[in-house]
Design a protein around this motif. Structure first.
Motif, PDB file in Angstrom:
ATOM      1  N   ARG A  33      39.412 -62.200 122.368  1.00  0.00           N
ATOM      2  CA  ARG A  33      39.414 -62.544 121.026  1.00  0.00           C
ATOM      3  C   ARG A  33      39.416 -61.194 120.821  1.00  0.00           C
ATOM      4  NH1 ARG A  33      35.871 -67.449 118.477  1.00  0.00           N
ATOM      5  NH2 ARG A  33      37.003 -67.150 116.770  1.00  0.00           N
ATOM      6  N   LEU A  34      41.057 -61.263 120.597  1.00  0.00           N
ATOM      7  CA  LEU A  34      40.540 -59.161 119.707  1.00  0.00           C
ATOM      8  C   LEU A  34      39.762 -59.050 118.335  1.00  0.00           C
ATOM      9  CD1 LEU A  34      41.908 -56.774 119.736  1.00  0.00           C
ATOM     10  CD2 LEU A  34      43.825 -57.292 118.284  1.00  0.00           C
ATOM     11  N   ARG A  35      38.658 -58.097 118.126  1.00  0.00           N
ATOM     12  CA  ARG A  35      37.885 -58.292 117.002  1.00  0.00           C
ATOM     13  C   ARG A  35      38.131 -57.067 116.661  1.00  0.00           C
ATOM     14  NH1 ARG A  35      36.326 -63.089 115.391  1.00  0.00           N
ATOM     15  NH2 ARG A  35      34.801 -64.542 117.476  1.00  0.00           N
ATOM     16  N   TYR A  36      38.260 -55.518 116.715  1.00  0.00           N
ATOM     17  CA  TYR A  36      38.403 -54.204 116.238  1.00  0.00           C
ATOM     18  C   TYR A  36      39.943 -53.898 116.912  1.00  0.00           C
ATOM     19  CZ  TYR A  36      37.308 -49.978 114.847  1.00  0.00           C
ATOM     20  OH  TYR A  36      37.691 -47.995 114.200  1.00  0.00           O
ATOM     21  N   ARG A  37      40.909 -53.200 115.757  1.00  0.00           N
ATOM     22  CA  ARG A  37      41.488 -52.162 116.468  1.00  0.00           C
ATOM     23  C   ARG A  37      42.012 -51.342 115.788  1.00  0.00           C
ATOM     24  NH1 ARG A  37      47.015 -55.143 117.314  1.00  0.00           N
ATOM     25  NH2 ARG A  37      47.866 -52.831 117.445  1.00  0.00           N
ATOM     26  N   ASN A  38      41.951 -50.231 116.409  1.00  0.00           N
ATOM     27  CA  ASN A  38      41.232 -48.901 115.327  1.00  0.00           C
ATOM     28  C   ASN A  38      43.221 -48.083 115.657  1.00  0.00           C
ATOM     29  OD1 ASN A  38      41.133 -45.978 114.365  1.00  0.00           O
ATOM     30  ND2 ASN A  38      39.133 -46.118 115.939  1.00  0.00           N
ATOM     31  N   GLN A  39      43.817 -48.944 114.020  1.00  0.00           N
ATOM     32  CA  GLN A  39      44.955 -48.383 113.484  1.00  0.00           C
ATOM     33  C   GLN A  39      44.934 -46.903 113.667  1.00  0.00           C
ATOM     34  OE1 GLN A  39      47.159 -50.698 115.569  1.00  0.00           O
ATOM     35  NE2 GLN A  39      48.054 -50.610 113.483  1.00  0.00           N
ATOM     36  N   ARG A  40      44.323 -46.558 113.370  1.00  0.00           N
ATOM     37  CA  ARG A  40      44.514 -44.794 112.781  1.00  0.00           C
ATOM     38  C   ARG A  40      44.631 -44.159 113.747  1.00  0.00           C
ATOM     39  NH1 ARG A  40      40.556 -41.242 111.117  1.00  0.00           N
ATOM     40  NH2 ARG A  40      38.985 -42.895 111.697  1.00  0.00           N
ATOM     41  N   TRP A  41      43.760 -44.212 115.076  1.00  0.00           N
ATOM     42  CA  TRP A  41      44.137 -43.822 115.937  1.00  0.00           C
ATOM     43  C   TRP A  41      45.053 -43.930 116.908  1.00  0.00           C
ATOM     44  CZ3 TRP A  41      42.474 -38.959 117.670  1.00  0.00           C
ATOM     45  CH2 TRP A  41      41.681 -38.346 116.805  1.00  0.00           C
ATOM     46  N   ALA A  42      45.222 -45.055 117.087  1.00  0.00           N
ATOM     47  CA  ALA A  42      46.493 -45.703 117.575  1.00  0.00           C
ATOM     48  C   ALA A  42      48.094 -45.192 117.078  1.00  0.00           C
ATOM     49  CB  ALA A  42      46.509 -46.931 117.315  1.00  0.00           C
ATOM     50  N   ALA A  43      47.823 -44.916 115.694  1.00  0.00           N
ATOM     51  CA  ALA A  43      48.665 -44.029 115.072  1.00  0.00           C
ATOM     52  C   ALA A  43      49.366 -42.606 115.792  1.00  0.00           C
ATOM     53  CB  ALA A  43      48.760 -44.490 113.554  1.00  0.00           C
ATOM     54  N   ARG A  44      48.209 -42.162 115.993  1.00  0.00           N
ATOM     55  CA  ARG A  44      47.592 -40.904 116.802  1.00  0.00           C
ATOM     56  C   ARG A  44      48.110 -40.555 118.272  1.00  0.00           C
ATOM     57  NH1 ARG A  44      43.988 -37.053 113.652  1.00  0.00           N
ATOM     58  NH2 ARG A  44      43.503 -35.958 115.917  1.00  0.00           N
ATOM     59  N   VAL A  45      48.479 -41.845 118.940  1.00  0.00           N
ATOM     60  CA  VAL A  45      48.480 -41.475 120.636  1.00  0.00           C
ATOM     61  C   VAL A  45      50.128 -43.027 120.703  1.00  0.00           C
ATOM     62  CG1 VAL A  45      46.545 -41.138 121.690  1.00  0.00           C
ATOM     63  CG2 VAL A  45      46.555 -43.692 120.675  1.00  0.00           C
ATOM     64  N   GLY A  46      50.658 -42.872 119.526  1.00  0.00           N
ATOM     65  CA  GLY A  46      51.575 -44.462 119.668  1.00  0.00           C
ATOM     66  C   GLY A  46      51.705 -45.073 120.398  1.00  0.00           C
ATOM     67  N   LEU A  47      50.404 -45.741 120.138  1.00  0.00           N
ATOM     68  CA  LEU A  47      50.380 -47.338 120.680  1.00  0.00           C
ATOM     69  C   LEU A  47      50.218 -48.679 119.121  1.00  0.00           C
ATOM     70  CD1 LEU A  47      47.546 -46.904 123.364  1.00  0.00           C
ATOM     71  CD2 LEU A  47      50.459 -46.952 123.305  1.00  0.00           C
ATOM     72  N   ASP A  48      50.307 -47.741 117.565  1.00  0.00           N
ATOM     73  CA  ASP A  48      49.872 -48.357 116.856  1.00  0.00           C
ATOM     74  C   ASP A  48      51.098 -49.861 116.519  1.00  0.00           C
ATOM     75  OD1 ASP A  48      51.438 -46.379 115.936  1.00  0.00           O
ATOM     76  OD2 ASP A  48      51.663 -47.078 113.865  1.00  0.00           O
ATOM     77  N   ALA A  49      51.841 -49.668 116.841  1.00  0.00           N
ATOM     78  CA  ALA A  49      53.527 -50.530 117.349  1.00  0.00           C
ATOM     79  C   ALA A  49      52.895 -51.921 117.952  1.00  0.00           C
ATOM     80  CB  ALA A  49      55.010 -49.555 117.162  1.00  0.00           C
ATOM     81  N   LEU A  50      51.861 -52.084 118.807  1.00  0.00           N
ATOM     82  CA  LEU A  50      51.543 -53.233 119.778  1.00  0.00           C
ATOM     83  C   LEU A  50      51.463 -54.480 119.190  1.00  0.00           C
ATOM     84  CD1 LEU A  50      51.679 -50.419 121.712  1.00  0.00           C
ATOM     85  CD2 LEU A  50      49.620 -52.321 122.733  1.00  0.00           C
ATOM     86  N   PHE A 155      38.215 -47.485 120.316  1.00  0.00           N
ATOM     87  CA  PHE A 155      39.656 -48.051 119.906  1.00  0.00           C
ATOM     88  C   PHE A 155      39.445 -49.645 119.405  1.00  0.00           C
ATOM     89  CE2 PHE A 155      43.913 -47.775 121.803  1.00  0.00           C
ATOM     90  CZ  PHE A 155      44.743 -46.880 120.834  1.00  0.00           C
ATOM     91  N   SER A 156      38.994 -49.937 120.715  1.00  0.00           N
ATOM     92  CA  SER A 156      39.509 -51.526 120.805  1.00  0.00           C
ATOM     93  C   SER A 156      38.160 -52.061 120.737  1.00  0.00           C
ATOM     94  CB  SER A 156      40.384 -51.898 121.807  1.00  0.00           C
ATOM     95  OG  SER A 156      40.419 -53.117 122.044  1.00  0.00           O
ATOM     96  N   LEU A 157      37.626 -53.789 120.633  1.00  0.00           N
ATOM     97  CA  LEU A 157      36.985 -54.445 120.769  1.00  0.00           C
ATOM     98  C   LEU A 157      37.278 -56.406 121.321  1.00  0.00           C
ATOM     99  CD1 LEU A 157      33.890 -54.279 121.760  1.00  0.00           C
ATOM    100  CD2 LEU A 157      33.400 -54.768 119.214  1.00  0.00           C
ATOM    101  N   ILE A 158      37.660 -56.382 121.942  1.00  0.00           N
ATOM    102  CA  ILE A 158      38.044 -57.782 122.255  1.00  0.00           C
ATOM    103  C   ILE A 158      36.346 -58.587 122.498  1.00  0.00           C
ATOM    104  CG2 ILE A 158      39.340 -59.164 123.887  1.00  0.00           C
ATOM    105  CD1 ILE A 158      41.440 -56.759 123.282  1.00  0.00           C
ATOM    106  N   GLU A 159      36.491 -59.478 121.974  1.00  0.00           N
ATOM    107  CA  GLU A 159      35.265 -60.922 122.450  1.00  0.00           C
ATOM    108  C   GLU A 159      35.717 -61.622 123.542  1.00  0.00           C
ATOM    109  OE1 GLU A 159      32.080 -64.089 121.457  1.00  0.00           O
ATOM    110  OE2 GLU A 159      33.660 -62.786 119.702  1.00  0.00           O
ATOM    111  N   THR A 160      34.583 -62.048 125.483  1.00  0.00           N
ATOM    112  CA  THR A 160      35.936 -62.513 126.499  1.00  0.00           C
ATOM    113  C   THR A 160      34.865 -63.371 126.511  1.00  0.00           C
ATOM    114  OG1 THR A 160      33.939 -60.579 127.169  1.00  0.00           O
ATOM    115  CG2 THR A 160      36.083 -59.538 127.048  1.00  0.00           C
ATOM    116  N   GLY A 161      33.874 -64.161 125.475  1.00  0.00           N
ATOM    117  CA  GLY A 161      33.488 -65.257 125.765  1.00  0.00           C
ATOM    118  C   GLY A 161      32.808 -65.587 127.140  1.00  0.00           C
ATOM    119  N   GLU A 162      31.757 -65.024 127.564  1.00  0.00           N
ATOM    120  CA  GLU A 162      30.747 -65.109 128.434  1.00  0.00           C
ATOM    121  C   GLU A 162      29.708 -64.602 128.102  1.00  0.00           C
ATOM    122  OE1 GLU A 162      32.971 -63.382 132.713  1.00  0.00           O
ATOM    123  OE2 GLU A 162      32.463 -62.411 130.846  1.00  0.00           O
ATOM    124  N   ALA A 163      28.974 -65.723 128.755  1.00  0.00           N
ATOM    125  CA  ALA A 163      27.326 -65.560 128.222  1.00  0.00           C
ATOM    126  C   ALA A 163      26.643 -64.844 128.880  1.00  0.00           C
ATOM    127  CB  ALA A 163      26.807 -67.158 128.279  1.00  0.00           C
TER     128      ALA A 163
END
Length: 471
Positions: A33-50, A155-163
């Motif tokens: 579950r995508l919780r955070y993506r850093n679009q400002r820095w993604a643009a700096r490295v060419g990954l913002d269009a994902l 850059f990214s934080l994804i929740e992964t569903g484990e306890a």
């Protein structure tokens, strides 16, 4: 994959060879579950269009990025942990996932993980990261970047569903995987590991790599001169980092030698805190019972770690030369603190003597009055040009006290810098953006109790406004 024309992948760390890392496989998580993506820095490295689905595929399941590393690399290192040497370290819950270039200045950057699964260096750990730990790292990196401290970027934080079971959080607790963008993951502990194994050839190979890709201005010097220039450069950068901590009221909490990288960039946030007032004894980690890494002891801790790096280079530069470089650190960090203080206050330099007087008066005032740390910087942004605004501050009584007189005199010697930006909306607010522990806990409580991420995202937006004001 829709990378932009700014995407420039690299695989340079692989060139160091097998003794420096282990190829590993990422964990298979039950959900993403995508919780955070850093679009400002993604643009700096060419990954913002994902798309979000593509982002999860590469930054949650860790499918290789095009032209990048084919397999994640768990990096090998040693280090002193609370001054005790540990030869059983290494990336135990993270790995180097990718390398790429910053489109703005061409710097080599790493995408490294935290909570991505077990590696040969996990020991008895599960290789996971709690969701709260991931949220706290977002807040630390966003705040420090806004305050002008050289830090890794979440850059990214994804929740992964484990306890997950943890001793320092109510358990079971939610899990996550984090990706940080950092200039380098080569640590003082990376050199220590090679010195521990008495591998002089590997030290020279690592030194050549670091200078070639991170300090190109010294890369072509003869070996002894290059090693000396490297130690001088790292000393200067770590001094700048320590000054940034002190001018921001930040306590990292775990300044072990495996947490200090050679590019002088702050990273790997665990029990961090911002000090509410100027208190040299203020600690971040409940387990730091002796206050080894207390707020006021951070410069000394950083200097001690630099000594450990110097020990690794003594065969190349000699003991006396190493000691000579290390002896410059106290002066360097004082100079950097003055520069950081001026930057935070939006003031132009008035000369070395006047700048030193301002730094002393500012610290003395904060120490004597225990005025709120961040509030004082906010109230006096631009120096006496903000006297009218400071007069109506909740801290006005502090500014009317006798203890403020030396600071007022020191401020009078300085003019606002062109970068002060006193007309920015941030400086029209009634209060500064802060990041004290109660605020952090309240942001987490909204997530833990109601799965409400709105306060967190609002806080990130407020920090972003502060960053644009100080930028």
């Amino acid at each position: 994959m829709p990378v932009t024309e700014l995407y420039r992948p690299e695989t340079l760390h692989e060139g160091l060879g097998e003794p420096f890392f282990d190829r590993v496989e990422p964990a298979a998580f039950p959900e993403h579950r995508l919780r955070y993506r850093n679009q400002r820095w993604a643009a700096r490295v060419g990954l913002d269009a994902l798309s979000d689905a593509e982002w999860i595929e590469h930054l949650g399941r860790f499918s290789p990025l095009p032209g990048g590393l084919a397999h994640p690399l768990a990096l090998r290192y040693h280090g002193h942990q609370f001054r005790v040497y540990n030869s059983d370290l290494g990336d135990g819950r993270g790995f180097l996932f990718a390398q790429l270039r910053d489109a703005k200045d061409g710097r080599l950057l790493d995408l490294g993980t935290k909570g991505s699964g077990q590696t040969p260096w996990s020991r008895r750990g599960d290789g996971r990261l709690t969701l709260k730990g991931g949220v706290r790292e977002i807040l630390a990196t966003e705040m420090l970047e806004a305050l002008g401290v050289d830090t890794s970027k979440t850059f990214s934080l994804i929740e992964t569903g484990e306890a997950l079971m943890r001793g320092d959080e109510p358990s079971p607790t939610r899990s996550s995987v984090l990706v940080r963008l950092s200039h380098s993951h080569i640590r003082i502990g990376t050199f220590q590991r090679l010195a521990f194994h008495d591998d002089a050839a590997a030290i020279e190979r690592l030194l050549d790599h670091v200078c070639r890709y991170y300090f190109p201005a010294i890369a072509d010097l003869p070996a002894p001169e290059r090693a000396l220039a490297f130690l001088e450069e790292v000393t200067a950068r770590v001094a700048r980092l320590g000054a940034g901590y002190m001018a921001s009221g930040f306590v990292h909490g775990v300044l072990n030698s495996d947490n200090i990288n050679v590019t002088g960039e702050s990273f790997d946030y665990g029990p961090w805190r911002f000090a509410p007032v100027y208190d040299p004894t203020f600690t971040a980690a409940y387990f730091d019972e002796s206050g080894l890494y207390a707020f006021g002891r951070q410069p000394g801790a950083l200097g001690w770690n630099l000594s450990r790096l110097a020990e690794c280079l003594i065969p190349l530069i000699g003991l006396k030369t190493a000691e000579k470089v290390l002896a410059t650190f106290p002066t360097r960090i004082q100079q950097e603190f003055r520069a950081a203080l001026l930057n935070r206050l939006g003031l132009a330099s008035a000369g070395e003597e006047a700048d030193a007087a301002l730094a002393k008066a500012f610290v003395d005032f904060l120490t004597m009055t225990q005025a709120p740390f961040e509030r004082t910087f906010f109230d006096w942004r631009g120096g006496l040009a903000s006297a009218g605004r400071a007069k109506h501050s909740p801290s006005a009584a502090h500014y009317e006290a006798e203890a403020f007189t030396p600071l007022h005199a020191a401020l009078a010697e300085h003019q606002p810098a062109p970068t002060a930006r006193l007309d920015h909306p941030y400086f029209q607010r009634s209060a500064p953006c802060t990041m004290l522990i109660d605020e952090v806990e309240a942001l987490w409580a909204a997530i833990a109790e109601r799965d409400d991420w709105t306060p967190l995202y609002a806080k990130i937006a407020a920090i972003d406004e502060m960053r644009s004001a100080y930028e």
